[in-house]
Design an enzyme around this catalytic site. Sequence first.
Site, mmCIF file in Angstrom:
data_model
loop_
_atom_site.group_PDB
_atom_site.id
_atom_site.type_symbol
_atom_site.label_atom_id
_atom_site.label_comp_id
_atom_site.label_asym_id
_atom_site.label_seq_id
_atom_site.Cartn_x
_atom_site.Cartn_y
_atom_site.Cartn_z
ATOM 1 N N ASP A 15 0.720 -1.239 -0.086
ATOM 2 C CA ASP A 15 0.126 0.496 -0.034
ATOM 3 C C ASP A 15 0.677 0.883 -0.207
ATOM 4 O O ASP A 15 1.379 1.545 1.093
ATOM 5 C CB ASP A 15 -1.072 0.292 0.999
ATOM 6 C CG ASP A 15 -1.415 1.537 1.230
ATOM 7 O OD1 ASP A 15 -1.398 2.398 0.518
ATOM 8 O OD2 ASP A 15 -2.312 1.336 2.862
ATOM 9 N N LYS A 66 2.939 11.338 -3.747
ATOM 10 C CA LYS A 66 1.746 10.499 -4.413
ATOM 11 C C LYS A 66 1.132 11.911 -4.665
ATOM 12 O O LYS A 66 0.466 11.399 -5.867
ATOM 13 C CB LYS A 66 1.080 9.929 -3.451
ATOM 14 C CG LYS A 66 -0.158 8.916 -3.649
ATOM 15 C CD LYS A 66 -0.135 7.770 -2.953
ATOM 16 C CE LYS A 66 -1.862 7.216 -3.350
ATOM 17 N NZ LYS A 66 -1.783 6.541 -2.708
#
Length: 621
Positions: free
Chosen positions: A21, A83
């Site tokens: 993740d 991100k």
Amino acid sequence: MGYIELDVVNNDAPRVVIGIDLGTTNSLAAIWEDTGPRVLTPDGMSASIPSVVHVPAEGNPVVGTDAKAQAMVDPEHTVFSVKRMMGRGVEDLDLANNPLPYKVLEDDRKLAMVELHGKRMTPQELSAWILVGVLEHARKATGSEVAAAVITVPAYFDDAQRQATRDAARIAGLEVLRIVNEPTAASLAYGLGRTDAQTVAVFDLGGGTFDVSLLSIEEGVFQVLATNGDTRLGGDDFDQALVQLAREDLANDVSPELFNDPAFLQAARLSAEKCKQALSSDPEAELHLALPDLNINYRRRITRPEFEALIEPLVQRTLQSCRRALSDAELTTDQIDEVVLVGGSTRVPLVRAQVEAFFGRAPHTALNPDHVVALGAAVQAHVLTGGTRDVLLMDVTPLSLGIETMGGAVSKMIERNSTIPCSHKEGFSTYAEGQTGIDFHVIQGERELAADCRSLGRFSLKDIPPMPAGMARVGVRFALDADGVLTVSAKEESTGASASIEIAPMHGLTDNEVETMLDAGFANAQEDFDNRRVVDLQTEIGTMLTAIDRSNEAAQTGLDRESLLDLTEAVEAAKKAQTTHDLPQIQSARDRLEQASLPLATILMDGVVKGAITGKRVDEL
Ligand code: AMP
């Protein structure tokens, strides 16, 4: 679905496949074991790895907890929320409203880059360092090398963001088995072993992104019905709302340029996050900013209702996405059997309450919202390596894909929420006499005009034989693979002239750029990590040997024959290991020395404290 059989048995070192993740705030790794998936937690460490990279003036970047510790010490070179930059241009980042303590620039292709010590690093490279940190974490936890991984991304990631994630893995030298959408992964962890047919809503609010996916789960088939979300909405925005409050309070006392000072930005962000998290369990909390160097010492008590008023519009945006997903899936809230919460920001009481009110049912909370995505990724990694065939995942593409046509309109090639992998072919023609080329503009989005959608890239099909207008027949094929990544090919069919096209990515890297980054040190990252571990272990052995040497007399008189012999041998082995660079040998010598020194540590203890410190190493006394 294709199955990849990995040769994980016949290699020298044990190799494992994991689920990763790769989060905005934290990253996690998980592995499948006989009993089910398990989050990887090396001894004495936390399961989550802060998705933070600190780039020192010299040497390799540092990742995770060590990097996070540098946020206040060296704010300009400590990068978080990578991100949010993946596959994005600078204009997407809205830096005016979300200033960052580190310097973000844009290259001539509008690719966002971070400047660190005069060197430019792309988000893909920074993300690759985070992955290197995750691999190291997995290695420590399992004692094995990682052969390959499933990596999760927000369901609402577009093509450029998915490509960027794949590039990051490539730069880190990691084989990606599959890119899986985060809420879909969560549903895998949730629905594993369930036999009852269910329609499930996965509400996933993390640090930087929000996704909602609606799935039907029946007899091991996980079918995504619709997905929606916002790749620029998450807990970071809750933090920013508090930072904005502090800025307004301080506006009269502090000159505005201080608000862009890297130290202010990092401190404000960290204090706001702390206050926000406290408000999840307490009715009020303090927002405290102490920056003596900037002459700022700000305190304010915030009540939960005050905080909730600040974030209410953001929470409403998540519900708007839920409405759209329900409408796409042609479902109503009373047809949803279960609501699964994922992501750290679902711990905010207002979020829970609003989700509960919206769906008319209390969310399922049995799974840890921080772990569930990594666990699901591990399940999928297990499935893809032939571990079980009882699970079939049918995911969808979040956004429509199309081509700009004359006048700037959009011709949709693949509609949003189409099950992937999929492909679609469409015919195009020339509009001018003797035209020998056609320019195509590939876009992604739901709006009617190409200018309002995200541009994925442009390509030209050349060398079409000159023909009267409208005679050429160009077939364009869009293919979405199981990762949701697009490839486009085109063929002039009346003559058979064909061209395969590589779209120059708008906010992505070319193959050459990825290769160059690979050359620039990532290939050596494993070696660098090993070297660092060697140095760390050697230092530890040195400290232990000094302590044992200091206690020689006690050892000679106090230890029984067997323990003394054991210690002497361990000391010899450790001294020998000090002269080598062999990591396994050094590690085992250190471990052996630790074991063999325990009896000595015990006799060195004072009788009174004995109970309290049993089990300590000799150098810790
Ligand atoms: P994730 O991307 O799932 O790791 O979620 C990270 C986000 O969750 C960050 O914005 C965190 O500040 C937020 N978060 C974690 N724990 C809590 C909490 N107890 N209350 C509110 N937000 C939290």
